[in-house]
Enzyme design. Structure first.
Site, PDB file in Angstrom:
ATOM      1  N   GLU A   1      35.809 -41.514  82.313  1.00  0.00           N
ATOM      2  CA  GLU A   1      36.430 -40.182  82.399  1.00  0.00           C
ATOM      3  C   GLU A   1      35.851 -39.373  83.561  1.00  0.00           C
ATOM      4  O   GLU A   1      35.507 -38.208  83.415  1.00  0.00           O
ATOM      5  CB  GLU A   1      36.320 -39.426  81.072  1.00  0.00           C
ATOM      6  CG  GLU A   1      37.284 -39.975  80.018  1.00  0.00           C
ATOM      7  CD  GLU A   1      37.708 -38.927  79.003  1.00  0.00           C
ATOM      8  OE1 GLU A   1      38.634 -38.144  79.320  1.00  0.00           O
ATOM      9  OE2 GLU A   1      37.138 -38.897  77.910  1.00  0.00           O
TER      10      GLU A   1
ATOM     11  N   ASP B   1      30.740 -45.408  71.922  1.00  0.00           N
ATOM     12  CA  ASP B   1      30.366 -45.900  73.262  1.00  0.00           C
ATOM     13  C   ASP B   1      29.404 -47.063  73.064  1.00  0.00           C
ATOM     14  O   ASP B   1      28.444 -46.954  72.294  1.00  0.00           O
ATOM     15  CB  ASP B   1      29.711 -44.781  74.065  1.00  0.00           C
ATOM     16  CG  ASP B   1      30.622 -43.570  74.226  1.00  0.00           C
ATOM     17  OD1 ASP B   1      31.415 -43.574  75.175  1.00  0.00           O
ATOM     18  OD2 ASP B   1      30.567 -42.657  73.368  1.00  0.00           O
TER      19      ASP B   1
ATOM     20  N   HIS C   1      30.218 -36.790  75.034  1.00  0.00           N
ATOM     21  CA  HIS C   1      29.571 -38.084  74.821  1.00  0.00           C
ATOM     22  C   HIS C   1      28.127 -38.035  75.318  1.00  0.00           C
ATOM     23  O   HIS C   1      27.824 -37.349  76.293  1.00  0.00           O
ATOM     24  CB  HIS C   1      30.288 -39.191  75.601  1.00  0.00           C
ATOM     25  CG  HIS C   1      31.692 -39.440  75.168  1.00  0.00           C
ATOM     26  ND1 HIS C   1      32.064 -40.550  74.447  1.00  0.00           N
ATOM     27  CD2 HIS C   1      32.816 -38.727  75.360  1.00  0.00           C
ATOM     28  CE1 HIS C   1      33.361 -40.505  74.218  1.00  0.00           C
ATOM     29  NE2 HIS C   1      33.850 -39.420  74.764  1.00  0.00           N
TER      30      HIS C   1
ATOM     31  N   ASN D   1      36.225 -46.156  72.170  1.00  0.00           N
ATOM     32  CA  ASN D   1      36.996 -45.324  71.243  1.00  0.00           C
ATOM     33  C   ASN D   1      37.169 -46.002  69.887  1.00  0.00           C
ATOM     34  O   ASN D   1      38.192 -45.800  69.212  1.00  0.00           O
ATOM     35  CB  ASN D   1      38.355 -44.938  71.855  1.00  0.00           C
ATOM     36  CG  ASN D   1      38.274 -43.620  72.635  1.00  0.00           C
ATOM     37  OD1 ASN D   1      37.690 -42.647  72.155  1.00  0.00           O
ATOM     38  ND2 ASN D   1      38.835 -43.599  73.825  1.00  0.00           N
TER      39      ASN D   1
ATOM     40  N   ASN E   1      30.316 -41.606  79.149  1.00  0.00           N
ATOM     41  CA  ASN E   1      31.591 -40.925  79.365  1.00  0.00           C
ATOM     42  C   ASN E   1      31.234 -39.486  79.717  1.00  0.00           C
ATOM     43  O   ASN E   1      30.810 -38.706  78.851  1.00  0.00           O
ATOM     44  CB  ASN E   1      32.460 -40.992  78.107  1.00  0.00           C
ATOM     45  CG  ASN E   1      33.778 -40.238  78.279  1.00  0.00           C
ATOM     46  OD1 ASN E   1      33.810 -39.191  78.912  1.00  0.00           O
ATOM     47  ND2 ASN E   1      34.853 -40.784  77.739  1.00  0.00           N
TER      48      ASN E   1
ATOM     49  N   ASP F   1      33.307 -46.556  76.929  1.00  0.00           N
ATOM     50  CA  ASP F   1      33.825 -45.806  75.784  1.00  0.00           C
ATOM     51  C   ASP F   1      34.954 -46.645  75.197  1.00  0.00           C
ATOM     52  O   ASP F   1      36.030 -46.722  75.778  1.00  0.00           O
ATOM     53  CB  ASP F   1      34.330 -44.443  76.251  1.00  0.00           C
ATOM     54  CG  ASP F   1      34.996 -43.657  75.131  1.00  0.00           C
ATOM     55  OD1 ASP F   1      35.042 -44.159  73.984  1.00  0.00           O
ATOM     56  OD2 ASP F   1      35.469 -42.538  75.408  1.00  0.00           O
TER      57      ASP F   1
END
Lengths: 254, 254
Positions: free
Chosen positions: B34, B215, B245, B146, B7, B144
């Site tokens: 992202e 991740d 990250h 989360n 990320n 990712d």
DNA sequence: GCTACACCCG
DNA sequence: CGGGTGTAGC
């Protein structure tokens, strides 16, 4: 000694470049404009480490002027006739030389309120000199005057004729300032055209060679008499993250 | 071969760091999240120059996923069940391996609409696998997620217990995904605690060691069976302009 | 173009 | 904190 002026367009965004230039140039006195930072946030330490005393006069998002000096700084005056905008800073560097860091208003567009303000600001600066200085004593006015005084100060004069930077009314206001008793140090050593000090960030102005000479070192005759050399560090407009202005410098055999 | 996920929190802001990491790491397949850029503005050339084919799926300000591959990229699918948000991108790399770059919604705060959306997104991802994939074929889900799946995936589990990243409901949704038939490649080679992959930019999380493992490289058994090594490039969280990250990588003896 | 600023977001 | 957005100023 070397004196210089540079509109850095944010001292925080430009810090690394300014420090490298300082280390290469070793000027004794530097006037900065558009520092764009309040005094508490001015990055003073790296300058102090290099042996400079500082006088700073900043505000939140715009303007901001500063003076760096290897000679003792005294008698600091902030603001032109008590105005709030951070456009004028004066200090005595060493025994006798009085130095002013000057950031004349840009003027927006010809005919606007900002334009009026710019022309009046020149009048107020001249009035200040008349009341607080003398052409017979050592004085240096250094900064971004936002005026190219003559056609040889503009790469393409016809294209700029109606702009706030080269309009006849702005040039007349600048001339009245000069007529008080100031000498343009660059013009002692360069016939022109140029050297230019500013190129718009937009429209590929620098690669197109579309420059203007709007940053100036103006001095009273006793200072001008000992100016042996002067120039513009045009290379500072190149590379990564340049200011839109280049530094102007002069050597004084004081 | 090396596969990796990162990320990058804006591919434009991170480009130089990503390229240097790429040159050092020489991965064969990289999933990015992202990227925060529309496809037309994705800086594809430096990746192509390094021998990668690209699949990108971006949007204006948020999200954005991409896959870089040294093997031929085919059968690109953008979006999870036709959603507009740029959170899912699938492609086949080479003959058989199907790779998905995944960016699971963060979830805002527990109980919010975003939280609901996050939990449902996991359900939709699982439903997609059930209908479009098989645990018996080579598949890599990299991204990712989360979610820190277990206490050993959080440096200070008690402090994070009620957060969207470690809440029991999010962990349960993640487990259901795993239970479809995925193997966590990092856990094949590391008992933990850690290695962590994310540290909040705020509150000095990185220097305080306050990391989470959110991740992941998740693969079907035929891929997991040939994973000889895996790790996290923690050093990418250090220095100038890091992403929040760190990259996660695995070596596959395919 | 390249500064600031305020605001949104994780 | 450090991305994104937009707006203003030069």
């Amino acid at each position: 000694m070397i004196v210089a002026t540079w509109n850095v367009n944010s001292i925080r965004a430009r810090l690394e470049r300014v420090l490298q230039w300082l280390d290469r140039t070793e000027p004794d006195i530097v006037c900065l404009q558009e520092t764009k930072v309040v005094d508490a946030d001015f990055p003073a330490d790296p300058f102090r480490e290099r042996g400079y005393e500082l006088a700073v006069f900043g505000q939140k998002a715009y303007n901001g002027v500063a003076i760096l000096s290897r000679l003792p700084l005294q008698d600091v005056r902030r603001g032109l006739d008590g105005e709030q905008e951070a456009r004028f800073l004066q200090a005595r560097c060493g025994d006798r030389l009085v130095v002013c860091s000057v950031y004349v208003p840009n003027g927006g567009t010809v005919g606007s309120e900002a334009w009026d303000y710019k022309l009046r600001w020149f009048d107020r600066l001249r009035a200040y000199l008349e009341r607080a200085a003398s052409p017979e004593t050592p004085l240096l006015l250094a900064g971004d005057f936002n005026v190219a005084p003559e056609p040889r100060d503009v790469a393409f004069p016809e294209a700029w004729a109606d702009s706030v930077l080269f309009h006849e009314a702005a040039r007349a206001a600048f001339r009245k300032l000069i007529d008080w008793g100031l000498v343009d140090l660059i013009r002692l050593h360069h016939e022109g055209p140029g050297p230019f000090t500013w190129w718009d960030y937009r429209n590929l102005a620098f690669p197109r060679g579309d420059g203007l000479r709007i940053d100036h070192l103006l001095a009273t005759p006793p200072v001008a008499a000992c100016c042996t050399e002067a120039g513009v560090h045009r290379e500072e407009r190149k590379g990564k993250k340049p200011s839109d202005h280049a530094p102007v410098w002069a050597r004084l055999n004081l």
